[in-house]
Design a protein around this motif. Sequence first.
Motif, short mmCIF file in Angstrom:
data_model
loop_
_atom_site.label_atom_id
_atom_site.label_comp_id
_atom_site.label_asym_id
_atom_site.label_seq_id
_atom_site.Cartn_x
_atom_site.Cartn_y
_atom_site.Cartn_z
N PHE A 1 -3.42 -11.47 3.80
CA PHE A 1 -3.11 -10.05 3.93
C PHE A 1 -3.59 -9.58 5.29
CE2 PHE A 1 -4.63 -5.58 3.48
CZ PHE A 1 -3.43 -4.96 3.15
N THR B 1 -0.95 -10.34 -6.50
CA THR B 1 -1.41 -9.67 -5.28
C THR B 1 -0.98 -8.22 -5.34
OG1 THR B 1 -1.25 -11.71 -3.99
CG2 THR B 1 -1.19 -9.63 -2.77
N TYR C 1 -7.10 -3.42 -1.72
CA TYR C 1 -6.26 -4.62 -1.78
C TYR C 1 -6.89 -5.59 -2.76
CZ TYR C 1 -4.34 -9.15 -0.50
OH TYR C 1 -3.76 -10.40 -0.56
N MET D 1 0.84 -1.20 0.00
CA MET D 1 0.00 0.00 0.00
C MET D 1 0.88 1.25 0.00
SD MET D 1 -3.14 -0.99 -0.11
CE MET D 1 -4.32 -2.27 0.39
N GLY E 1 -1.95 -3.71 -4.27
CA GLY E 1 -2.68 -2.66 -3.58
C GLY E 1 -2.71 -1.40 -4.42
N GLU F 1 -0.71 -4.31 6.97
CA GLU F 1 -0.84 -4.21 5.52
C GLU F 1 0.32 -4.88 4.78
OE1 GLU F 1 -1.69 -0.11 4.55
OE2 GLU F 1 -3.78 -0.33 5.15
#
Length: 277
Positions: free
Chosen positions: A205, A47, A126, A30, A49, A233
């Motif tokens: 996560f 995966t 996410y 993030m 963000g 995060e």
Amino acid sequence: MEIRYATNPEQTKAYSTDQLRREYLMEGIMVPGEIKMVYSHVDRMITGGAVPVHQPLELEADPQEMGADYFLERREIGIINVGSRGFIIVDGEEYVLETKDCLYIGLGNREVSFRSENAEAPARFYFNSAPAHQSYPTVKIAISEAEPNHLGSISSSNERTIYKYIHPDGVQSCQLVMGMTLLKPNNMWNTMPCHTHNRRSEVYFYFDMPEDGVVFHFMGEPNETRHLVVRNEQAVISPSWSIHSGVGTSNYTFIWAMAGENQIFADMDSVPMEDLR
């Protein structure tokens, strides 16, 4: 886009702490004003963000790594907002996501972008994406509409609620299964007794953690366990041969996503407590 290659349990037995973290822990997902992604060769899961601040952010394919003209050309994606109210625009249609709401977007949608309502308190999206060979409709799932499952007890420090978003009895997908687990106050353990599932991999996560909080995430074969120290995060890749369990310094929330051979939530191989080492 960062690339992670698949590993096997024999390799992992000899890894140092730094090696374990390089292979399995995903930090810095993030980042304000950016989209960050990790491509794992474990079941080809991506995966990432997206934290839009002053400007919208567009989800784009990495042409070298994905070999695609647009991100969802051969993929599907599940997105959960872990920040303040935000918006996802899918081929011109806008979806409003409050905190802990989810959006599933199916194969073939060309344009996906993210924006926040308030730059001072941005949305924090996410996501997990898996390969797909069939298209399913785009569907928003508010947390109030997700299927809750209450498990555990305060005596075992694992009282929690599991919310299923994308699964065979809920929002349909090609292979992605996704949901969220909220631990109640004064509870710290998740997924213990633990399990493996050789027919699919998983990504965890962790969020809703205090600044000085950590989760000790346990991984490895049941008779060769290791641990990773995970902070707010951050995410962990869990190969099919590995357990995935954790204990925190306080309660926390985590999002789980699976892809692989099937979508049956209960398809898992339980590990007796006496077999753990």
